[in-house]
Design an enzyme around this catalytic site. Structure first.
Site, PDB file in Angstrom:
ATOM      1  CG  HIS A 267      -0.211   0.152   2.525  1.00  0.00           C
ATOM      2  ND1 HIS A 267       0.521  -0.877   3.089  1.00  0.00           N
ATOM      3  CD2 HIS A 267      -0.086   1.208   3.372  1.00  0.00           C
ATOM      4  CE1 HIS A 267       1.045  -0.470   4.222  1.00  0.00           C
ATOM      5  NE2 HIS A 267       0.702   0.790   4.425  1.00  0.00           N
TER       6      HIS A 267
ATOM      7  CG  ASP B 292       1.617   5.177   4.736  1.00  0.00           C
ATOM      8  OD1 ASP B 292       1.139   4.032   4.816  1.00  0.00           O
ATOM      9  OD2 ASP B 292       2.691   5.525   5.281  1.00  0.00           O
TER      10      ASP B 292
ATOM     11  CG  HIS C  69       5.065   1.130   3.098  1.00  0.00           C
ATOM     12  ND1 HIS C  69       4.544   2.300   2.597  1.00  0.00           N
ATOM     13  CD2 HIS C  69       4.495   0.959   4.317  1.00  0.00           C
ATOM     14  CE1 HIS C  69       3.698   2.823   3.465  1.00  0.00           C
ATOM     15  NE2 HIS C  69       3.644   2.021   4.521  1.00  0.00           N
TER      16      HIS C  69
ATOM     17  NE  ARG D 171       2.856   6.602   9.387  1.00  0.00           N
ATOM     18  CZ  ARG D 171       1.707   6.020   9.038  1.00  0.00           C
ATOM     19  NH1 ARG D 171       1.712   4.822   8.487  1.00  0.00           N
ATOM     20  NH2 ARG D 171       0.552   6.626   9.259  1.00  0.00           N
TER      21      ARG D 171
END
Length: 312
Positions: A138, A140, A288, A303
């Site tokens: 996917h 983000d 990723h 993150r």
């Protein structure tokens, strides 16, 4: 593409290759756009990890202020390698945020658990926990009108084995599409929605309050990178729901074919984490995949995402 031996072939029996199969043969592996000037790096060492994507950056302490010259060199490395790795940084959340701010305003995500600040997302996967937000390729937050420019991820706690993250170069993915597929998707647009990606893990009651904040949005199937001008495939299995103007079956078939491009090993890099490592990736140019193969151990990551622009 389907290939059938002709009737005049007296040596080989008739055969076919099923339509929409993955291409078998040499790949076009361009790390940078045509005309890009390769220049040496003066402020750090760049150690490539794969042919077109992924480089370890050595010789920097990310807890220290980033000068304009260093920011320019790091940004050039990000554009060339799409994901940068920094070993053993052990940044505080505050230092991680300050580093990311060199690339713009930080993004908050109310759908994910927060760390010690609203713009820090914390992924804490305890032993036996539900494997959320893993095991799928996917990009983000493509369900936003302006998906994230990039993200800075740090592993706080690493399992003894497993828990790697993989990234795929979506410019290489586009480059290697068959000409007839490129023609079909030229100018096409696709709908992105947060619901498919989160409904696997969240209840209706958890998801419903965000429908007004995150309505479905359209993005080009092929976007241009705002800094390099390079064309990149911009659909993903978590959030892309359909291609505008196509019947459902045709849209589903074409999307499956496009999703497969992220799965080609030649377009990928795989990173084995150690505690305190940092990955900084260009969310515009990559997909990723977080590998959930570390049960029954714990994996903790934080993150910080950088707000992006509207894809075109």
């Amino acid at each position: 593409m389907t290939v059938i031996a002709g009737p005049a072939d007296s040596v080989l029996r008739p055969y076919r290759i099923p339509a929409d199969g993955l291409y078998e043969g040499p790949r076009v592996l361009r790390r940078t756009p045509d005309g890009w000037e390769d220049r040496p790096y003066e402020l750090f060492e760049v150690v490539p990890q794969a042919a077109t994507i992924g480089a370890e950056i050595r010789g920097l302490d990310l807890s220290r202020p980033v000068s304009a010259a260093l920011r320019a060199e790091l940004n050039r490395a990000l554009l060339e390698w799409k994901v940068l790795f920094f070993r053993g940084q052990h940044l505080t959340s505050g230092a991680q945020r300050e580093f990311a701010r060199n690339w713009g305003e930080l993004e908050t995500n109310p759908l994910l658990a927060a760390g010690d600040a609203g713009d820090v997302v914390r992924f804490d996967k305890a032993a036996g926990g539900v494997p959320t937000f893993e095991n799928v390729w996917h990009t983000d937050v493509t369900f936003r009108e302006r998906p994230a420019l990039g993200a800075v991820l740090q592993l706080r706690e690493v399992p003894p084995a497993g828990g790697d993250t993989m990234w795929a170069d979506m410019a290489a993915a586009y480059d290697n599409l068959a000409p007839e597929i490129k023609e079909r998707i030229d100018g096409a647009r696709a709908v992105h929605d947060y619901l498919p990606g989160f409904a696997r893990f969240y209840s209706t009651a958890q998801l419903a309050p965000f429908q007004g904040e995150f309505p479905p949005v359209e993005h080009p199937v092929v976007r241009r990178h705002p800094e390099t001008g390079r064309r990149m495939l911009f659909v993903n299995a978590s959030f892309t729901t359909r291609i505008v103007g196509l019947e459902e079956a045709e849209s589903d078939r074409l999307l499956r074919l496009l999703y497969q491009q992220a799965q080609v090993p030649e377009f990928q890099v795989r990173f084995r984490w150690r505690a305190g490592d940092i990955a900084f990736w260009d969310n515009r140019a990559t997909q990723h995949y977080a590998v959930n193969d570390y049960a029954p151990h714990r994996r903790v990551a934080e993150r910080v995402a950088i707000a992006g622009d509207r894809p075109y």
